[in-house]
Design a protein around this motif. Structure first.
Motif, PDB file in Angstrom:
ATOM      1  N   VAL A  72      -4.529   2.625  -0.073  1.00 20.20           N
ATOM      2  CA  VAL A  72      -5.120   3.573   0.861  1.00 20.20           C
ATOM      3  C   VAL A  72      -4.493   3.390   2.233  1.00 20.20           C
ATOM      4  O   VAL A  72      -4.249   2.272   2.683  1.00 20.20           O
ATOM      5  CB  VAL A  72      -6.652   3.396   0.946  1.00 20.20           C
ATOM      6  CG1 VAL A  72      -7.033   1.999   1.448  1.00 20.20           C
ATOM      7  CG2 VAL A  72      -7.280   4.475   1.819  1.00 20.20           C
ATOM      8  N   ASP A  73      -4.181   4.504   2.868  1.00 21.57           N
ATOM      9  CA  ASP A  73      -3.714   4.511   4.251  1.00 21.57           C
ATOM     10  C   ASP A  73      -4.878   4.912   5.144  1.00 21.57           C
ATOM     11  O   ASP A  73      -5.386   6.041   5.046  1.00 21.57           O
ATOM     12  CB  ASP A  73      -2.557   5.493   4.436  1.00 21.57           C
ATOM     13  CG  ASP A  73      -1.308   5.068   3.698  1.00 21.57           C
ATOM     14  OD1 ASP A  73      -1.282   3.948   3.153  1.00 21.57           O
ATOM     15  OD2 ASP A  73      -0.348   5.866   3.653  1.00 21.57           O
ATOM     16  N   ILE A  74      -5.318   3.986   5.982  1.00 25.52           N
ATOM     17  CA  ILE A  74      -6.414   4.241   6.919  1.00 25.52           C
ATOM     18  C   ILE A  74      -5.790   4.810   8.193  1.00 25.52           C
ATOM     19  O   ILE A  74      -4.966   4.150   8.834  1.00 25.52           O
ATOM     20  CB  ILE A  74      -7.191   2.949   7.233  1.00 25.52           C
ATOM     21  CG1 ILE A  74      -7.592   2.223   5.933  1.00 25.52           C
ATOM     22  CG2 ILE A  74      -8.390   3.257   8.102  1.00 25.52           C
ATOM     23  CD1 ILE A  74      -8.565   2.978   5.066  1.00 25.52           C
ATOM     24  N   VAL A  75      -6.176   6.011   8.568  1.00 20.23           N
ATOM     25  CA  VAL A  75      -5.505   6.725   9.664  1.00 20.23           C
ATOM     26  C   VAL A  75      -6.417   6.783  10.886  1.00 20.23           C
ATOM     27  O   VAL A  75      -7.572   7.225  10.794  1.00 20.23           O
ATOM     28  CB  VAL A  75      -5.108   8.150   9.220  1.00 20.23           C
ATOM     29  CG1 VAL A  75      -4.351   8.853  10.352  1.00 20.23           C
ATOM     30  CG2 VAL A  75      -4.267   8.104   7.953  1.00 20.23           C
ATOM     31  N   TYR A  76      -5.858   6.375  12.035  1.00 24.60           N
ATOM     32  CA  TYR A  76      -6.624   6.312  13.284  1.00 24.60           C
ATOM     33  C   TYR A  76      -6.169   7.348  14.313  1.00 24.60           C
ATOM     34  O   TYR A  76      -6.847   7.519  15.328  1.00 24.60           O
ATOM     35  CB  TYR A  76      -6.499   4.916  13.898  1.00 24.60           C
ATOM     36  CG  TYR A  76      -7.074   3.828  13.023  1.00 24.60           C
ATOM     37  CD1 TYR A  76      -8.415   3.475  13.107  1.00 24.60           C
ATOM     38  CD2 TYR A  76      -6.279   3.166  12.098  1.00 24.60           C
ATOM     39  CE1 TYR A  76      -8.952   2.485  12.295  1.00 24.60           C
ATOM     40  CE2 TYR A  76      -6.805   2.164  11.282  1.00 24.60           C
ATOM     41  CZ  TYR A  76      -8.137   1.838  11.391  1.00 24.60           C
ATOM     42  OH  TYR A  76      -8.664   0.859  10.583  1.00 24.60           O
ATOM     43  N   ASP A  77      -5.048   8.000  14.063  1.00 22.77           N
ATOM     44  CA  ASP A  77      -4.456   8.904  15.055  1.00 22.77           C
ATOM     45  C   ASP A  77      -4.504  10.341  14.557  1.00 22.77           C
ATOM     46  O   ASP A  77      -4.149  10.622  13.403  1.00 22.77           O
ATOM     47  CB  ASP A  77      -3.004   8.492  15.322  1.00 22.77           C
ATOM     48  CG  ASP A  77      -2.297   9.422  16.275  1.00 22.77           C
ATOM     49  OD1 ASP A  77      -2.570   9.334  17.483  1.00 22.77           O
ATOM     50  OD2 ASP A  77      -1.483  10.244  15.795  1.00 22.77           O
ATOM     51  N   GLU A  78      -4.942  11.259  15.422  1.00 23.11           N
ATOM     52  CA  GLU A  78      -5.088  12.659  15.034  1.00 23.11           C
ATOM     53  C   GLU A  78      -3.753  13.270  14.609  1.00 23.11           C
ATOM     54  O   GLU A  78      -3.670  14.024  13.627  1.00 23.11           O
ATOM     55  CB  GLU A  78      -5.682  13.468  16.193  1.00 23.11           C
ATOM     56  CG  GLU A  78      -5.883  14.945  15.899  1.00 23.11           C
ATOM     57  CD  GLU A  78      -6.972  15.206  14.865  1.00 23.11           C
ATOM     58  OE1 GLU A  78      -6.869  16.226  14.140  1.00 23.11           O
ATOM     59  OE2 GLU A  78      -7.917  14.395  14.774  1.00 23.11           O
ATOM     60  N   GLY A  79      -2.697  12.971  15.360  1.00 21.09           N
ATOM     61  CA  GLY A  79      -1.384  13.495  15.004  1.00 21.09           C
ATOM     62  C   GLY A  79      -0.923  13.022  13.632  1.00 21.09           C
ATOM     63  O   GLY A  79      -0.386  13.806  12.831  1.00 21.09           O
ATOM     64  N   GLN A  80      -1.142  11.749  13.344  1.00 21.69           N
ATOM     65  CA  GLN A  80      -0.767  11.211  12.040  1.00 21.69           C
ATOM     66  C   GLN A  80      -1.621  11.836  10.925  1.00 21.69           C
ATOM     67  O   GLN A  80      -1.136  12.077   9.815  1.00 21.69           O
ATOM     68  CB  GLN A  80      -0.934   9.689  12.030  1.00 21.69           C
ATOM     69  CG  GLN A  80       0.000   8.935  12.964  1.00 21.69           C
ATOM     70  CD  GLN A  80       1.401   8.789  12.388  1.00 21.69           C
ATOM     71  OE1 GLN A  80       1.768   9.419  11.407  1.00 21.69           O
ATOM     72  NE2 GLN A  80       2.192   7.922  13.002  1.00 21.69           N
ATOM     73  N   TRP A  81      -2.873  12.097  11.205  1.00 16.91           N
ATOM     74  CA  TRP A  81      -3.784  12.686  10.222  1.00 16.91           C
ATOM     75  C   TRP A  81      -3.342  14.108   9.857  1.00 16.91           C
ATOM     76  O   TRP A  81      -3.260  14.467   8.682  1.00 16.91           O
ATOM     77  CB  TRP A  81      -5.199  12.680  10.778  1.00 16.91           C
ATOM     78  CG  TRP A  81      -6.282  13.193   9.884  1.00 16.91           C
ATOM     79  CD1 TRP A  81      -7.131  14.223  10.152  1.00 16.91           C
ATOM     80  CD2 TRP A  81      -6.683  12.684   8.601  1.00 16.91           C
ATOM     81  NE1 TRP A  81      -8.021  14.396   9.117  1.00 16.91           N
ATOM     82  CE2 TRP A  81      -7.764  13.457   8.156  1.00 16.91           C
ATOM     83  CE3 TRP A  81      -6.216  11.652   7.794  1.00 16.91           C
ATOM     84  CZ2 TRP A  81      -8.401  13.241   6.931  1.00 16.91           C
ATOM     85  CZ3 TRP A  81      -6.847  11.430   6.569  1.00 16.91           C
ATOM     86  CH2 TRP A  81      -7.920  12.222   6.154  1.00 16.91           C
ATOM     87  N   MET A  82      -3.022  14.902  10.862  1.00 16.78           N
ATOM     88  CA  MET A  82      -2.585  16.271  10.610  1.00 16.78           C
ATOM     89  C   MET A  82      -1.229  16.286   9.920  1.00 16.78           C
ATOM     90  O   MET A  82      -0.981  17.109   9.020  1.00 16.78           O
ATOM     91  CB  MET A  82      -2.527  17.054  11.920  1.00 16.78           C
ATOM     92  CG  MET A  82      -3.868  17.175  12.641  1.00 16.78           C
ATOM     93  SD  MET A  82      -5.180  17.842  11.571  1.00 16.78           S
ATOM     94  CE  MET A  82      -4.530  19.490  11.246  1.00 16.78           C
ATOM     95  N   ARG A  83      -0.353  15.376  10.311  1.00 19.73           N
ATOM     96  CA  ARG A  83       0.964  15.293   9.684  1.00 19.73           C
ATOM     97  C   ARG A  83       0.833  14.896   8.213  1.00 19.73           C
ATOM     98  O   ARG A  83       1.564  15.410   7.360  1.00 19.73           O
ATOM     99  CB  ARG A  83       1.830  14.287  10.446  1.00 19.73           C
ATOM    100  CG  ARG A  83       3.252  14.147   9.932  1.00 19.73           C
ATOM    101  CD  ARG A  83       4.029  13.138  10.774  1.00 19.73           C
ATOM    102  NE  ARG A  83       5.343  12.878  10.212  1.00 19.73           N
ATOM    103  CZ  ARG A  83       6.433  13.582  10.470  1.00 19.73           C
ATOM    104  NH1 ARG A  83       6.357  14.617  11.297  1.00 19.73           N
ATOM    105  NH2 ARG A  83       7.599  13.279   9.913  1.00 19.73           N
ATOM    106  N   ALA A  84      -0.088  13.978   7.903  1.00 18.71           N
ATOM    107  CA  ALA A  84      -0.283  13.556   6.514  1.00 18.71           C
ATOM    108  C   ALA A  84      -0.713  14.734   5.649  1.00 18.71           C
ATOM    109  O   ALA A  84      -0.221  14.908   4.518  1.00 18.71           O
ATOM    110  CB  ALA A  84      -1.329  12.440   6.456  1.00 18.71           C
TER     111      ALA A  84
END
Length: 404
Positions: A72-84
């Protein structure tokens, strides 16, 4: 086979053993630069390579703490979340929804907290991965190779390679123990390749990575975690695996990464080839990070202390973000498989298969059907000096620092 130190004592034997592709994190760049067909080929190559490692270990009964499951990749950044989200959508477009390499699941903040025991994340992405003891696996492969006639010489530092003056079809490999003459030479020297072959200095650049083995906090599940992790923030990530049941120090955590948390985002770790030392800032961050990510779920530190051991290893990176594999341009029978971008657990196994296929004279459409063109060594790739790590914005010119 010549090893400068003991067998598997370099970065391969020092890495955390995470057989995890995380292909979605590079696919948007690969689609832009390589096109749909090649980008899809890279995703499938990475997925198939990690599956092949575990299958090989099973087939040959190599005891190497092989574990397959979910990461699992735990995402903390909005930009990284949208890019994922965009990246996974693109993978499904070019591979098809049913392709095994396109199977990703997204989890919201609440589910991420409850299922994966972390606080403060925007969400998470889960998919297939695994872990393995790279040292034990490679030693098992070497044992098989020795039975087939491999001549392995350890503590045999190669100081130079050059064409023979008397026979231009031979290479002369110099070591403190004497010289060896060979018709064909493979450079499997990753970050150190520029020391032996000057044209790749500044093409392949070293980066020192840091890893720690930690005893888990008292609040984590007594049976151990059931997923491996990456913790993804704006400009970097850490990875974390658990030692599987039945292994030495079962339940322990192995965590690596963290270089961008150092001053100047760890710029000074680039061009560094000393794996006997550790940056104290990065070392302290690794010490603290797992407990901080798990927060209230961590509990108390183990009575014997959090850290079991910390160490470093030297990785090799290229300017284009891909390995360099194949015949070295303008040379006869000098071959290379190097620059694995800190992802050797994902790239090395099938890269070796591709290289041997080329050397056997079978470089044909069948190989092209699964081996990415972007990984091939070429004269053009020798023109691309390293100016900054792929997917990062920090410009740099560290050719001078990589003179080894």
């Amino acid at each position: 086979m010549l090893e400068a130190r003991t067998a598997c004592s370099g970065a391969t034997g020092r890495n955390g053993g995470h057989t995890k592709a995380a292909s979605y994190r590079a696919v948007l760049d690969n689609l832009r630069d390589q096109g749909d067909e090649e980008a899809a080929k890279i995703v499938r190559f990475e997925y198939n390579s990690i599956k092949a490692i575990h299958a090989f270990a099973r087939e040959h009964q190599i005891e190497c703490d092989s574990w397959e499951g979910e990461t699992v990749d735990i995402v903390y950044d909005e930009g990284q979340w949208m890019r994922a989200k965009k990246a996974v959508s693109e993978i499904r477009r070019v591979l098809g929804d049913d392709d095994p390499a396109a199977q990703y699941k997204f989890h919201g903040a609440l589910e991420t907290k409850e299922r994966f025991l972390v606080d403060g994340a925007l969400g998470s992405v889960s998919y297939s991965a695994g872990s393995i003891s790279a040292y034990m696996f490679v030693m098992g492969v070497l044992e098989l190779a020795l039975k087939k006639g491999l001549n392995l010489q350890t503590e045999t530092l190669v100081t130079s390679i050059q064409r023979s003056d008397s026979d231009r079809k031979e290479w002369v490999v110099e070591t403190p123990r004497g010289s060896i003459r060979a018709e064909r030479v493979i450079l499997a020297t990753n970050a150190y390749t520029g020391y032996l072959y000057r044209p790749v200095r500044g093409i392949i650049v070293p980066l020192r990575g840091t890893v720690a083995a930690q005893r888990p906090g008292s609040g984590l599940p007594k049976a151990g975690l059931d997923s491996t992790y990456s913790f993804v923030y704006r400009n970097g990530y850490e990875y974390l695996i658990f030692r599987p049941a039945g292994s030495r120090c079962a339940g322990d955590l192995v965590i690596g990464g963290c270089s961008t948390k150092a001053p100047e985002e760890g710029l000074y770790e680039w061009g560094t080839t000393d794996d006997s030392a550790m940056d104290p800032v990065i070392g302290q961050y690794i010490h603290d990070s797992a407990a901080e990510y798990f927060g209230s779920q961590w509990g108390e530190d183990h009575p014997d202390g959090r850290i079991r051991k910390q160490w470093t290893g030297i990785m090799g990176y290229s300017s284009q973000g891909f390995p360099l594999v194949g015949l070295v341009p303008h040379e006869e029978d000098l071959w290379i498989a190097a620059s694995f971008q800190g992802s050797g657990m994902v790239l090395c196994f099938h890269t070796a298969k591709a290289l041997v296929t080329m050397m056997d004279g079978k470089d044909n459409e069948e190989l092209d059907s699964w081996f990415p063109q972007a990984f091939r060594m070429s004269a053009d790739r020798l023109k691309h000096k390293f100016r900054g790590r792929l997917h990062e914005k920090t410009p740099m010119d560290i050719e001078g620092r990589s003179q080894l």
